[in-house]
Design an enzyme around this catalytic site. Structure first.
Site, short mmCIF file in Angstrom:
data_model
loop_
_atom_site.label_atom_id
_atom_site.label_comp_id
_atom_site.label_asym_id
_atom_site.label_seq_id
_atom_site.Cartn_x
_atom_site.Cartn_y
_atom_site.Cartn_z
N CYS A 87 -10.10 -2.44 -4.56
CA CYS A 87 -9.48 -1.07 -4.94
C CYS A 87 -10.51 -0.76 -6.11
CB CYS A 87 -7.99 -1.36 -5.43
SG CYS A 87 -7.91 -2.67 -6.72
N ASP A 102 -8.45 -9.51 -0.59
CA ASP A 102 -7.88 -8.41 -1.17
C ASP A 102 -7.37 -8.47 -2.36
OD1 ASP A 102 -6.98 -5.97 -1.49
OD2 ASP A 102 -4.98 -6.05 0.08
N ASN A 109 0.03 -8.27 4.61
CA ASN A 109 -0.05 -6.75 5.11
C ASN A 109 -1.03 -6.74 5.89
OD1 ASN A 109 -0.38 -3.88 5.28
ND2 ASN A 109 -2.04 -4.12 3.69
N ASN A 142 -2.05 -20.81 -6.52
CA ASN A 142 -3.23 -20.21 -7.43
C ASN A 142 -4.41 -20.31 -6.55
OD1 ASN A 142 -5.56 -20.42 -9.15
ND2 ASN A 142 -4.25 -19.80 -10.61
N GLN A 144 0.81 -1.23 -0.38
CA GLN A 144 0.08 0.02 0.11
C GLN A 144 0.77 1.25 0.09
OE1 GLN A 144 -3.08 0.36 -0.56
NE2 GLN A 144 -4.13 -1.41 0.36
N GLU A 195 -1.30 -16.69 -1.86
CA GLU A 195 -1.02 -15.77 -2.75
C GLU A 195 -0.37 -16.56 -3.92
OE1 GLU A 195 0.14 -12.69 -5.02
OE2 GLU A 195 -1.16 -12.36 -3.14
#
Length: 426
Positions: free
Chosen positions: A384, A358, A294, A337, A260, A310
């Protein structure tokens, strides 16, 4: 109408994507960098049967919500759309756009308990920037950004959004000369404010100045604040450095890692998630698209176990490095994946009370089916892109109620808004 006609318009509202809305000859007009209340001359740059796209010929001075932007390239730069606009008004506009998106796409009203969390800093908040550069025939270094909707460089000695450390480095490069060949290059600069001495990562993409690569890097390394400078080929050799500190946890990073860019507001996001996890008595968390940990590293002290997934192996390596360095327990990260893992390991995933999401800008459309089969009690969806969030809500709301929506203004002076939506299983 000729495409380069100039007309005067009055902006009445704002569209998703930050463009002001007006009307001319029964057509809707979308105007870049414009806000409600602007009366201005614009140039039509694109036309379709139902709408026009235009750009401001000059920044309006007759709108009380504006003050003069302290940036010489503001109206041409593709970075800030709302520089100089009253900050409270910026957040009002973002809320109104979000309300419209929820209504039109999610077919669900924005909850009345919606909270918009403002940024602690409205300028100089970015801890990372990508600069476009050029060396001229005299060896002078020029830095800046692409002109809006083009690949043409526009140069500046100062970025209003970049951190002070980054602006000091820009100033340093402008004071130098490097002769030998003119040409273009790209610099990625990451500020590491929690490193006490040297606090900049600088990655050079030489592009048109390959012959000057070593010479240019040598010059960059002369700056006392540069912790590491190199090319993409050298990224595997870079030692990790501390990007952030919160709740006695050091968050390490790497020049190529995603983080971020607004450190202060990122603290607020982590705190709200942690507080909600505690309030809801969640004991196990699955963190999807977890990056370098994060949002979940701080949960290890409060949950029986936390697992992060991830696809980017480098990010997972950083996450596990953070676990080891901070001596955290009950937490691990896997490079997989996400979609394939969820489909294959549904039973393993069903033990989690809550899932944190996220995802990339495209949202979780492809992963919704296995997610609904796992059916955790709670979902914490960080987005986002409000439009893809709203699309996903249309499916999720058949199985989940929306408990709370937060807006996080990670990007003051722009139209962007991130959100955290907390879902509770019906």
């Amino acid at each position: 109408m000729n495409i380069k006609n100039q007309v005067k318009v009055k902006i009445s509202s704002i569209a998703n994507g930050g463009k002001g809305i007006s009307y001319h000859q029964d057509k809707i007009v979308f105007v870049s960098n414009a806000i409600p209340g602007d009366e201005a001359n614009v140039e039509i740059i694109k036309e379709s049967p139902k709408w026009l796209e235009a750009k401001l010929l000059e920044i309006p001075s007759n709108n009380p919500k504006r003050e003069k932007a302290k940036c010489t390239i503001y109206n041409d730069c593709g970075g800030c759309q709302w520089l100089g606009v009253d900050y409270n008004f910026q957040t009002e506009l973002k809320k109104s756009v979000l309300e419209d998106i929820f209504k039109k796409i999610a077919k669900h009203p924005l909850p009345s308990n919606f909270k918009l969390i403002k940024s602690p800093k409205t300028l100089n908040y970015r801890n990372k920037v990508t600069l476009r550069g050029q060396i001229d025939v005299k060896g002078q270094i020029h830095l800046g950004f692409f002109k809006k909707n083009t690949r043409t460089q526009i140069h500046t000695r100062h970025c209003s959004l970049a951190s002070d450390n980054i602006n000091d480095f820009i100033d340093f490069l402008y004071s130098q000369k490097i002769k030998g060949k003119e040409g273009k290059f790209r610099l990625e600069i990451r500020d590491l404010p929690y490193e006490k001495k040297q606090n900049l990562f600088v990655t050079l993409h030489a592009v048109e100045i390959k012959e000057l690569e070593k010479k240019f890097l040598s010059l960059i390394k002369q700056n006392k604040n540069v912790l590491w400078a190199g090319t993409p080929k050298e990224l595997n050799e870079v030692p990790l450095a501390i990007q952030d500190k919160q709740s006695q946890i050091n968050y390490h990073t790497h020049p190529a890692a995603f983080e971020q860019i607004n450190t202060g507001l990122n603290h607020e996001l982590r705190t709200i998630i942690k507080t909600k996890i505690l309030d809801l008595k969640v004991t196990s968390v699955l963190d999807l698209y977890c990056g370098s940990g994060n949002l979940s590293l701080a949960l290890s002290n409060f949950c029986k176990f936390v697992v992060g997934l991830e696809v980017n192996k480098k990010s997972v390596d950083i996450a596990n490095f953070n676990v080891k360095k901070n001596r955290l327990k009950n937490i691990s990260y896997k490079a997989v994946n996400v979609k394939k893992y969820l489909e294959k390991e549904i039973e393993k995933c069903q033990i989690f009370d809550a899932i944190i999401l996220d995802p990339p800008r495209k949202g979780i459309k492809e992963d919704l089916l296995p997610l609904l089969k796992i059916a955790p009690k709670y979902l914490f969806y960080v987005s986002c892109d409000p439009a893809t969030l709203a699309r996903d809500i249309k499916t999720l709301k058949t199985h989940y109620d929306i408990d709370q929506v937060y807006g996080f203004d990670f990007f003051p002076q722009t139209y962007h808004l991130e959100t955290l939506t907390i879902f509770k299983k019906k």
